[in-house]
Design an enzyme around this catalytic site. Structure first.
Site, PDB file in Angstrom:
ATOM      1  N   LYS A 134      27.715  25.477 -53.752  1.00  0.00           N
ATOM      2  CA  LYS A 134      26.873  24.329 -54.052  1.00  0.00           C
ATOM      3  C   LYS A 134      27.602  23.056 -53.643  1.00  0.00           C
ATOM      4  O   LYS A 134      28.830  23.074 -53.696  1.00  0.00           O
ATOM      5  CB  LYS A 134      26.498  24.257 -55.529  1.00  0.00           C
ATOM      6  CG  LYS A 134      27.589  24.440 -56.575  1.00  0.00           C
ATOM      7  CD  LYS A 134      28.809  23.565 -56.638  1.00  0.00           C
ATOM      8  CE  LYS A 134      28.723  22.102 -56.762  1.00  0.00           C
ATOM      9  NZ  LYS A 134      30.075  21.460 -56.778  1.00  0.00           N
ATOM     10  N   TYR A 219      25.108  19.722 -61.348  1.00  0.00           N
ATOM     11  CA  TYR A 219      25.105  20.619 -62.515  1.00  0.00           C
ATOM     12  C   TYR A 219      24.064  20.170 -63.539  1.00  0.00           C
ATOM     13  O   TYR A 219      23.421  20.998 -64.184  1.00  0.00           O
ATOM     14  CB  TYR A 219      26.495  20.679 -63.166  1.00  0.00           C
ATOM     15  CG  TYR A 219      27.478  21.519 -62.384  1.00  0.00           C
ATOM     16  CD1 TYR A 219      27.506  22.902 -62.531  1.00  0.00           C
ATOM     17  CD2 TYR A 219      28.358  20.935 -61.488  1.00  0.00           C
ATOM     18  CE1 TYR A 219      28.391  23.680 -61.806  1.00  0.00           C
ATOM     19  CE2 TYR A 219      29.255  21.696 -60.752  1.00  0.00           C
ATOM     20  CZ  TYR A 219      29.268  23.074 -60.916  1.00  0.00           C
ATOM     21  OH  TYR A 219      30.131  23.841 -60.190  1.00  0.00           O
TER      22      TYR A 219
HETATM   23  P1  NAD Z   1      39.084  22.027 -51.003  1.00  0.00           P
HETATM   24  O1  NAD Z   1      39.348  20.742 -50.308  1.00  0.00           O
HETATM   25  O2  NAD Z   1      40.077  22.490 -51.999  1.00  0.00           O
HETATM   26  O3  NAD Z   1      38.895  23.189 -49.922  1.00  0.00           O
HETATM   27  C1  NAD Z   1      38.108  23.016 -48.775  1.00  0.00           C
HETATM   28  C2  NAD Z   1      38.606  23.964 -47.705  1.00  0.00           C
HETATM   29  O4  NAD Z   1      37.815  23.780 -46.525  1.00  0.00           O
HETATM   30  C3  NAD Z   1      40.073  23.708 -47.316  1.00  0.00           C
HETATM   31  O5  NAD Z   1      40.760  24.923 -47.238  1.00  0.00           O
HETATM   32  C4  NAD Z   1      39.962  23.076 -45.940  1.00  0.00           C
HETATM   33  O6  NAD Z   1      41.076  23.388 -45.106  1.00  0.00           O
HETATM   34  C5  NAD Z   1      38.690  23.730 -45.410  1.00  0.00           C
HETATM   35  N1  NAD Z   1      38.062  23.000 -44.314  1.00  0.00           N
HETATM   36  C6  NAD Z   1      37.492  23.582 -43.261  1.00  0.00           C
HETATM   37  N2  NAD Z   1      37.053  22.679 -42.392  1.00  0.00           N
HETATM   38  C7  NAD Z   1      37.346  21.483 -42.911  1.00  0.00           C
HETATM   39  C8  NAD Z   1      37.133  20.150 -42.460  1.00  0.00           C
HETATM   40  N3  NAD Z   1      36.517  19.867 -41.310  1.00  0.00           N
HETATM   41  N4  NAD Z   1      37.560  19.153 -43.262  1.00  0.00           N
HETATM   42  C9  NAD Z   1      38.159  19.404 -44.446  1.00  0.00           C
HETATM   43  N5  NAD Z   1      38.392  20.649 -44.900  1.00  0.00           N
HETATM   44  C10 NAD Z   1      37.986  21.676 -44.146  1.00  0.00           C
HETATM   45  O7  NAD Z   1      37.640  21.905 -51.654  1.00  0.00           O
HETATM   46  P2  NAD Z   1      37.029  22.838 -52.792  1.00  0.00           P
HETATM   47  O8  NAD Z   1      37.210  22.179 -54.092  1.00  0.00           O
HETATM   48  O9  NAD Z   1      37.508  24.211 -52.605  1.00  0.00           O
HETATM   49  O10 NAD Z   1      35.457  22.727 -52.448  1.00  0.00           O
HETATM   50  C11 NAD Z   1      34.864  23.489 -51.407  1.00  0.00           C
HETATM   51  C12 NAD Z   1      33.369  23.722 -51.727  1.00  0.00           C
HETATM   52  O11 NAD Z   1      33.282  24.463 -52.940  1.00  0.00           O
HETATM   53  C13 NAD Z   1      32.553  22.451 -51.942  1.00  0.00           C
HETATM   54  O12 NAD Z   1      31.269  22.626 -51.390  1.00  0.00           O
HETATM   55  C14 NAD Z   1      32.456  22.319 -53.449  1.00  0.00           C
HETATM   56  O13 NAD Z   1      31.287  21.664 -53.884  1.00  0.00           O
HETATM   57  C15 NAD Z   1      32.438  23.774 -53.874  1.00  0.00           C
HETATM   58  N6  NAD Z   1      32.989  23.971 -55.226  1.00  0.00           N
HETATM   59  C16 NAD Z   1      32.268  24.687 -56.120  1.00  0.00           C
HETATM   60  C17 NAD Z   1      32.754  24.893 -57.400  1.00  0.00           C
HETATM   61  C18 NAD Z   1      31.973  25.723 -58.380  1.00  0.00           C
HETATM   62  O14 NAD Z   1      32.353  25.760 -59.547  1.00  0.00           O
HETATM   63  N7  NAD Z   1      30.930  26.408 -57.967  1.00  0.00           N
HETATM   64  C19 NAD Z   1      33.973  24.336 -57.776  1.00  0.00           C
HETATM   65  C20 NAD Z   1      34.708  23.630 -56.828  1.00  0.00           C
HETATM   66  C21 NAD Z   1      34.189  23.447 -55.552  1.00  0.00           C
END
Ligand code: NAD
Length: 369
Positions: A134, A219
């Site tokens: 999401k 949420y």
């Molecule tokens: P994060 O920054 O920790 O991880 C993102 C990942 O994407 C990194 O490993 C990064 O290297 C990679 N990536 C690939 N291409 C990229 C680019 N062009 N620019 C930047 N990063 C790139 O972020 P996160 O917190 O893991 O969030 C990722 C997704 O998960 C988001 O859509 C967020 O909304 C979702 N999320 C959901 C929940 C949940 O509880 N359902 C919780 C946290 C995050």
């Protein structure tokens, strides 16, 4: 296997709270069954991907078998941690090659929001099921493209709505569905946290598609819908910004919004990147109430109704989610609350309407569910 009676006792439920419970029971009952395992490749190895993969170590029906990443050092780490063979490792340029890999069933996309649409299209084209985090996309047009692409490719699209499998959430929904709360009048959703590093992708519109609303406000939108059990017909919204340098054009810091539902129930919600630990749901009906705090964090979720504390068991959300998603993708099982692309699209339509309400100051109608 936990029996129906044991589950009901464990969850502290009564006969009147059962309408949604068969599906919730399935989540628990399936855990010891000898069934096919969903083989998942994770795309984007960041913070949430790590949490999902750790939780999947306890899954009985889903397993991390592959990765898609642009960072070779992370790929090596994940290979060692999860015994992932070289032939199941991909980067963003080789996604199409997954098509010929018979050992991967689904790709779980956990990358920045603005990448979800194109990456879903690529995975669908490779013939694999998509689980996408999401928000499913950064607007409804993209969300609809994702659904169409998955349907055309004959693969399923699921959105990572982990709360749709969370037992106390299902207990609260069951209370409402049983009529125990009477006619539903009001929902309040408060969703927020204080965001740190100003240079992260969440504050870069090109990668995030928006600010707090896309990330955490969603949420309260989603919660208003599953707690009330209806789809809204109008939205109004107001934005406040205290730090225009950190929260640039197109990155919302704080938005208050209101949703109106066909029965006459209303929701009043707050989405923010400026207040810590804002995580509360409150549902009021003519005969009773439910409040949950925390309501959507990683847990433990806690809450009470006018009857007393919610009693359903504490679980690791992503373990339950991925075991249930395996059942959906491999066995056509039904989610207790929908997690398909259309469910994601409803939230995207509401987010589009909230942004329109903020920019025009108008009440925006929502139709065509
Ligand atoms: P994060 O920054 O920790 O991880 C993102 C990942 O994407 C990194 O490993 C990064 O290297 C990679 N990536 C690939 N291409 C990229 C680019 N062009 N620019 C930047 N990063 C790139 O972020 P996160 O917190 O893991 O969030 C990722 C997704 O998960 C988001 O859509 C967020 O909304 C979702 N999320 C959901 C929940 C949940 O509880 N359902 C919780 C946290 C995050």
């Amino acid at each position: 296997m936990i029996s129906r009676r044991k589950f009901i006792q464990k969850a502290g439920l009564t006969a009147s709270t059962l309408p949604l419970m068969p599906a919730a029971e399935t989540l628990f009952n399936n855990q010891n069954q000898n069934q096919a395992v969903l083989r998942v490749a994770i795309m984007g190895l960041g913070s949430y991907a790590n949490r999902v993969a750790r939780a999947m170590e306890s899954c009985t029906r889903a397993k991390v078998v592959g990765v898609i990443s642009g960072t070779p050092s992370k790929v090596k780490e994940w290979q060692a941690r999860y015994s992932i063979p070289e032939e199941n490792c991909y980067n963003y340029e080789t996604i199409s090659e997954i098509a010929s890999n018979k050992n991967i069933d689904a790709v779980y996309i956990i990358t920045p929001n603005a990448l979800h649409c194109e990456q879903t299209l690529q995975v669908a084209k490779a013939g694999k099921h998509v689980i996408c985090e999401k928000p499913m996309a950064i607007n409804a047009v993209e969300g609809a493209r994702m659904i169409a692409a998955c349907e055309a490719a004959g693969v399923q699209l699921l959105i990572g709505y982990r709360m749709h499998f969370e037992p106390k959430t299902l207990e609260a929904i069951a209370l409402r569905a049983s009529g125990e709360l009477g006619k539903i009048l009001f929902f309040q959703g408060l969703s927020g946290f204080r965001i740190g590093n100003p240079n992260q992708w969440r504050l870069n519109k090109k990668l995030s598609g928006g600010g707090a609303m896309m990330d955490i406000g969603i949420y309260s939108i989603n919660g208003a819908r599953y707690m009330i059990g209806e789809e809204p017909t109008w939205v109004t919204a107001q934005e406040t910004k205290t730090d225009p340098i950190k929260f640039k054009e197109g990155i919302d810091e704080t938005i208050q919004f209101q949703l109106g539902f066909p029965s006459g129930a209303i929701a009043s919600c707050l989405s923010t990147y400026s207040m810590n630990d804002l995580d509360r749901f409150y549902l009021n009906g003519t005969k009773g109430q439910v409040e949950m705090q925390p309501s959507t964090g990683y847990g433990p979720i806690s809450g009470r109704s006018h009857l007393g504390p919610l009693k359903a068991p504490v679980v690791t959300h992503q373990t339950i989610q991925m075991d249930a998603m395996a059942g959906i993708l491999l066995n056509n099982e039904k989610a207790p609350v929908a997690v398909d692309g259309y469910e994601g699209l409803k939230d995207m339509k509401i987010i589009d309407a909230i942004f329109k309400a903020v920019s025009t100051g108008q009440k925006i109608s929502l139709t065509n569910w």
